[in-house]
Scaffold this active site. Structure first.
Site, PDB file in Angstrom:
ATOM      1  N   GLU A  47       6.552-101.637   8.260  1.00 43.90           N
ATOM      2  CA  GLU A  47       5.326-100.858   8.878  1.00 43.90           C
ATOM      3  C   GLU A  47       4.138-101.136   7.925  1.00 43.90           C
ATOM      4  O   GLU A  47       4.250-101.245   6.896  1.00 43.90           O
ATOM      5  CB  GLU A  47       5.496 -99.207   8.691  1.00 43.90           C
ATOM      6  CG  GLU A  47       4.057 -98.483   9.396  1.00 43.90           C
ATOM      7  CD  GLU A  47       4.018 -97.110   9.056  1.00 43.90           C
ATOM      8  OE1 GLU A  47       3.257 -96.447   9.333  1.00 43.90           O
ATOM      9  OE2 GLU A  47       5.328 -96.451   8.459  1.00 43.90           O
ATOM     10  N   ASP A 112       3.306 -95.234  -9.134  1.00 45.63           N
ATOM     11  CA  ASP A 112       2.034 -95.142  -9.163  1.00 45.63           C
ATOM     12  C   ASP A 112       1.612 -94.326 -10.476  1.00 45.63           C
ATOM     13  O   ASP A 112       1.891 -93.225 -10.346  1.00 45.63           O
ATOM     14  CB  ASP A 112       1.266 -94.457  -7.815  1.00 45.63           C
ATOM     15  CG  ASP A 112      -0.181 -94.178  -7.905  1.00 45.63           C
ATOM     16  OD1 ASP A 112      -0.910 -94.825  -8.667  1.00 45.63           O
ATOM     17  OD2 ASP A 112      -0.792 -93.581  -6.845  1.00 45.63           O
ATOM     18  N   ASP A 114      -2.231 -92.984 -12.315  1.00 47.00           N
ATOM     19  CA  ASP A 114      -3.715 -93.096 -12.045  1.00 47.00           C
ATOM     20  C   ASP A 114      -4.184 -92.366 -13.437  1.00 47.00           C
ATOM     21  O   ASP A 114      -3.725 -91.603 -13.954  1.00 47.00           O
ATOM     22  CB  ASP A 114      -3.749 -92.193 -11.057  1.00 47.00           C
ATOM     23  CG  ASP A 114      -5.263 -92.118 -10.253  1.00 47.00           C
ATOM     24  OD1 ASP A 114      -6.207 -91.795 -11.097  1.00 47.00           O
ATOM     25  OD2 ASP A 114      -5.478 -92.728  -9.283  1.00 47.00           O
TER      26      ASP A 114
END
Length: 444
Positions: A47, A112, A114
């Protein structure tokens, strides 16, 4: 030479079109996701979610070939796009399937980190800002997480990618990582998570057996992390960020000292010397441990508290939800951040300390470099997927992706050769056209 930025607005569709036509590395990108030269389900059932001008969001896109992918990206000209899971059917056929039939089967294990999760600690920037100084927090996190994934889980194919503004992503492409279920991903994240608790919780590291401050030794998995972070703690926390210089920082440090008598003694000392720097304050704590005697239980508890402080300030702060689910979408490498204009480029974990987000190639700078060249555009002839990135400062970053992809392709080739040998016996040195097709998984 300083590149002019005002002439190239990264939010401009016309400017982005130049990026997709001339600079995006389509073929290395395809090889990275596909693990092979010939399209497989790793790509055809993958996808892609595209964000178009006007915040139009298109999910469940999929493509049969890299040429189809490049053609559609150039046609739709997204402001950014995200990479998702590999499904049991082609995502673009979702509307023709019965409800709930389309299910994620595989996905890179992704992480991830951040910079905003360090806002309560860093003193040089805040919010969306990031500089070379506070990048040290990211560098420390990458050092620890990269080692844990390679040495504790045995993963080999890790791609670290700068997010374009204030963070970094990790894509683990090993076959074993691709096959992880959501429950297994959740278990890995739970194992790796150390920093827990909201803003109201002072002590966010509780990883030792037993109860109370300093109870029990660090788990073996965290001993390396503590050792690797020791140098970062001195340089980043104490000397650069000076996290304990302020009154608020001093109170935070005192609250993490388990011995209340010693905490009170240090508070009195530091109140009488309000300008005492962070490195001296941490030295004062070391002196108190020395006075207690290194072998005493009280000293061991304080030493354990020091280790926990190092972990609390520098251990990777993971966005757990990104990693837990196969159907999670994550911004693609080599996208352009619309606010900064920076390209989301790979980062070498062995040189992560040298990386400076403020020197990352920007879309404006790259187009400026191309305009300085008198060579014809790649789109005017030759391979339309090759692009002009080789003539810009994007080249070393694309070469990093190429090298990473070639390692994945080499592993896929070796697996196919092993399968062929098991199936037919002998060495597949001389193959007919038919057996080559069997080996490559195109027939049979």
């Amino acid at each position: 030479m300083e590149m002019p930025k005002f002439e190239y607005d990264p939010s401009s569709p016309e400017v982005m079109m130049q990026f997709y036509r001339r600079l995006f590395p389509y073929r290395p990108f395809f090889h990275w996701l596909n693990h092979d030269h010939t399209p497989s389900k790793l790509f055809t059932h993958r996808e892609f979610a595209l964000t178009l001008t006007g915040d139009i969001y298109l999910r469940y896109n999929s493509f049969a070939t890299v040429e189809d992918f490049a053609r559609e990206i150039k046609r739709l000209n997204p402001s950014r796009f995200e990479v998702g899971a590999i499904y049991n059917a082609r995502p673009r056929d979702k509307r023709t399937l019965r409800a709930g039939a389309l299910q994620p089967q595989m996905r890179e294990l992704v992480f991830d980190i951040d910079m905003t999760d360090y806002d309560s600690i860093r003193t040089c920037c805040s919010g969306k800002g990031i500089c070379k100084r506070c990048w040290s927090f990211i560098a420390a996190a990458v050092t620890v997480l990269d080692s844990a994934l390679r040495n504790q889980f045995g993963y080999r194919h890790l791609l670290w990618v700068y997010s374009g503004r204030r963070g970094i992503h990790c894509w683990v492409s090993d076959k074993a990582a691709l096959a992880l279920t959501d429950e297994q991903r959740k278990a890995i994240v739970g194992y790796l998570e150390v920093i827990k608790g909201g803003a109201e919780m002072v002590k966010k590291v509780n990883v030792r057996m037993g109860t109370g401050f300093g109870a029990g030794p660090l788990p073996p998995s965290l001993k390396y992390a503590k050792q690797a972070l020791g140098g970062y703690f001195t340089e980043t926390i104490l000397e650069d960020q000076k996290c304990f210089d302020s009154e608020e920082g001093t109170e935070m440090l005192l609250s993490l000292i388990p011995d209340k008598a010693i905490a009170g003694k240090l508070r009195k000392l530091w109140s009488a010397n309000p300008g005492r720097p962070s490195i001296k304050k941490f030295g004062d704590l070391n002196a108190e441990i020395g006075l207690l005697g290194e072998t005493s239980q009280a000293a061991k508890a304080l030493r354990s508290a020091q280790e926990d402080i190092i972990l609390q300030f520098l251990y990777p702060r993971l966005d757990a939800e990104v990693s837990k689910h196969r159907n999670h979408l994550l911004k693609s490498p080599f996208c352009v951040h619309p606010a900064t204009g920076r390209v989301c480029v790979p980062v070498d974990p062995e040189k992560v300390d040298e990386f400076d987000p403020e020197t990352v190639p920007t879309l404006g700078g790259l187009l400026y470099e191309l305009n300085l060249s008198e060579q014809p555009k790649a789109e005017d002839g030759g391979d339309p997927l090759r692009g002009d990135w080789e003539r810009t400062s994007l080249k070393p970053y694309v070469e990093m992706l190429q090298k990473h992809a070639q390692e994945l392709i080499r592993e896929t080739r070796e697996e196919k050769q092993s399968e062929f040998t098991r199936a037919f016996g002998g060495s597949p040195r001389i193959l007919t056209a038919q057996t080559r097709e069997i080996q490559e998984g195109r027939t049979g």
